[in-house]
Design an enzyme around this catalytic site. Structure first.
Site, PDB file in Angstrom:
ATOM      1  N   ASP A  90      28.543 -10.763  16.588  1.00  0.00           N
ATOM      2  CA  ASP A  90      27.189 -11.002  16.700  1.00  0.00           C
ATOM      3  C   ASP A  90      26.397 -10.078  15.789  1.00  0.00           C
ATOM      4  OD1 ASP A  90      24.935 -12.266  17.848  1.00  0.00           O
ATOM      5  OD2 ASP A  90      25.362 -11.355  19.936  1.00  0.00           O
ATOM      6  N   ASP A 140      36.113 -12.022   7.078  1.00  0.00           N
ATOM      7  CA  ASP A 140      34.902 -11.897   7.697  1.00  0.00           C
ATOM      8  C   ASP A 140      34.000 -13.040   7.770  1.00  0.00           C
ATOM      9  OD1 ASP A 140      31.969 -11.410   8.235  1.00  0.00           O
ATOM     10  OD2 ASP A 140      31.758  -9.723   6.593  1.00  0.00           O
ATOM     11  N   ILE A 141      33.569 -13.603   9.015  1.00  0.00           N
ATOM     12  CA  ILE A 141      33.219 -14.937   9.219  1.00  0.00           C
ATOM     13  C   ILE A 141      31.790 -15.233   8.336  1.00  0.00           C
ATOM     14  CG2 ILE A 141      32.079 -14.504  11.370  1.00  0.00           C
ATOM     15  CD1 ILE A 141      33.318 -17.287  12.241  1.00  0.00           C
ATOM     16  N   SER A 161      35.380 -13.946  22.913  1.00  0.00           N
ATOM     17  CA  SER A 161      35.552 -13.035  24.150  1.00  0.00           C
ATOM     18  C   SER A 161      36.742 -11.915  23.901  1.00  0.00           C
ATOM     19  CB  SER A 161      35.875 -14.034  25.169  1.00  0.00           C
ATOM     20  OG  SER A 161      34.831 -14.477  25.673  1.00  0.00           O
ATOM     21  N   THR A 162      37.519 -11.936  22.643  1.00  0.00           N
ATOM     22  CA  THR A 162      38.532 -11.245  22.693  1.00  0.00           C
ATOM     23  C   THR A 162      38.239  -9.686  22.204  1.00  0.00           C
ATOM     24  OG1 THR A 162      39.330 -11.729  20.388  1.00  0.00           O
ATOM     25  CG2 THR A 162      39.926 -13.343  21.985  1.00  0.00           C
ATOM     26  N   GLY A 178      29.836  -6.270  17.413  1.00  0.00           N
ATOM     27  CA  GLY A 178      31.109  -7.139  16.958  1.00  0.00           C
ATOM     28  C   GLY A 178      30.550  -8.194  15.885  1.00  0.00           C
TER      29      GLY A 178
HETATM   30  N1  AR6 Z   1      34.227 -11.655  11.189  1.00  0.00           N
HETATM   31  C1  AR6 Z   1      35.141 -12.258  12.249  1.00  0.00           C
HETATM   32  N2  AR6 Z   1      35.659 -11.822  13.129  1.00  0.00           N
HETATM   33  C2  AR6 Z   1      34.690 -10.727  13.668  1.00  0.00           C
HETATM   34  C3  AR6 Z   1      33.579 -10.051  12.901  1.00  0.00           C
HETATM   35  C4  AR6 Z   1      33.633 -10.664  11.757  1.00  0.00           C
HETATM   36  N3  AR6 Z   1      32.662 -10.128  10.887  1.00  0.00           N
HETATM   37  N4  AR6 Z   1      33.318  -9.014  13.631  1.00  0.00           N
HETATM   38  C5  AR6 Z   1      34.171  -8.905  14.890  1.00  0.00           C
HETATM   39  N5  AR6 Z   1      35.136  -9.809  14.719  1.00  0.00           N
HETATM   40  P1  AR6 Z   1      33.265  -9.412  19.692  1.00  0.00           P
HETATM   41  P2  AR6 Z   1      33.115 -10.807  22.361  1.00  0.00           P
HETATM   42  C6  AR6 Z   1      36.027 -10.287  15.757  1.00  0.00           C
HETATM   43  O1  AR6 Z   1      33.457  -8.299  20.222  1.00  0.00           O
HETATM   44  O2  AR6 Z   1      34.479 -10.259  22.650  1.00  0.00           O
HETATM   45  C7  AR6 Z   1      28.600  -8.435  21.406  1.00  0.00           C
HETATM   46  O3  AR6 Z   1      28.070  -7.447  21.535  1.00  0.00           O
HETATM   47  C8  AR6 Z   1      36.601  -9.224  16.811  1.00  0.00           C
HETATM   48  O4  AR6 Z   1      37.740  -8.424  16.238  1.00  0.00           O
HETATM   49  O5  AR6 Z   1      32.575  -9.731  18.451  1.00  0.00           O
HETATM   50  O6  AR6 Z   1      33.079 -12.221  22.537  1.00  0.00           O
HETATM   51  C9  AR6 Z   1      28.070  -9.850  21.855  1.00  0.00           C
HETATM   52  O7  AR6 Z   1      26.422  -9.792  21.782  1.00  0.00           O
HETATM   53  C10 AR6 Z   1      37.222  -9.879  18.043  1.00  0.00           C
HETATM   54  O8  AR6 Z   1      38.574 -10.512  17.742  1.00  0.00           O
HETATM   55  O9  AR6 Z   1      32.934 -10.675  20.854  1.00  0.00           O
HETATM   56  C11 AR6 Z   1      28.194 -10.090  23.388  1.00  0.00           C
HETATM   57  O10 AR6 Z   1      27.387  -9.024  23.990  1.00  0.00           O
HETATM   58  C12 AR6 Z   1      36.234 -11.389  17.871  1.00  0.00           C
HETATM   59  O11 AR6 Z   1      35.530 -11.130  16.706  1.00  0.00           O
HETATM   60  C13 AR6 Z   1      29.671  -9.481  23.146  1.00  0.00           C
HETATM   61  O12 AR6 Z   1      29.737  -8.649  22.061  1.00  0.00           O
HETATM   62  C14 AR6 Z   1      35.301 -11.336  19.018  1.00  0.00           C
HETATM   63  O13 AR6 Z   1      34.920  -9.779  19.337  1.00  0.00           O
HETATM   64  C15 AR6 Z   1      30.884 -10.579  23.134  1.00  0.00           C
HETATM   65  O14 AR6 Z   1      31.825 -10.118  23.024  1.00  0.00           O
END
Ligand code: AR6
Length: 167
Positions: free
Chosen positions: A35, A11-12, A118-119, A33
């Protein structure tokens, strides 16, 4: 001068570094996510600063305080929404990582953690994103000079394997 790379699962929001990169949206409005996790763990000070920034273009990055997180700064990077791969997604993703490193370097950060931008919700295939993330961040840190630690934090074991293979 050296650039060190670590690839870890976790968890980042729990990793102590100088700067945590967030996978944000253009409005810097918060969301789900990573964020959502960063704003929840960091507290309201991060959103208060985000509101004053006036958004952030796709491919760019902007810094705020890290609030209660174990870091000095959060760098809000905006990666592209995946539309199939022929709308400049690769270049925009690379730009988000490059700008994140540049902003971190300007703030004198020597350790920087990155999620897989973005993933998740934005749908960029992680097998295609991983080599872009690694090579772009490494090149940008190398170009900046100095000693730098780059920590790529993957949420799942499967994503960690993809990054290990790309290394
Ligand atoms: N620690 C590390 N990685 C994580 C965590 C965490 N706590 N939580 C999720 N991930 P995403 P995006 C991973 O969806 O695709 C938001 O609503 C997750 O498994 O967080 O860039 C923003 O506000 C995936 O591999 O970001 C934007 O609207 C990675 O983080 C939108 O989502 C990125 O997934 C951005 O979408």
């Amino acid at each position: 001068m050296s650039v060190e790379v670590e690839v870890v699962q976790g968890d980042i929001t729990r990793i102590a570094v100088d700067a945590i990169v967030n996978a944000a949206n253009e409005g810097l409005r918060g969301g789900g996510g990573v964020d959502g996790a960063i704003h929840r763990a960091g507290g309201p000070a991060i959103m208060a600063e985000c509101r004053a920034l006036g958004g952030c273009a796709t491919g760019d990055a902007k810094a705020t305080t890290a609030g209660d997180l174990p870091a000095r700064h959060v760098i809000h990077a905006v990666g592209p929404v995946w539309h199939g791969g022929d709308r400049g997604e690769d270049d925009l993703l690379a730009s988000a990582y490059r700008r994140s490193v540049e902003v971190a370097v300007q703030l004198d950060c020597s350790s920087i953690s990155f999620p897989a931008i973005s993933t998740g919700i934005y749908g960029f295939p992680i097998e295609r994103a991983a080599p872009i993330a690694l090579s772009t961040a490494l090149a940008a840190a190398g170009a900046a000079g100095g000693d730098r630690l780059l920590v790529f934090v993957l949420f799942s074991a499967g994503d960690l394997e993809v990054y290990r293979a790309a290394l």
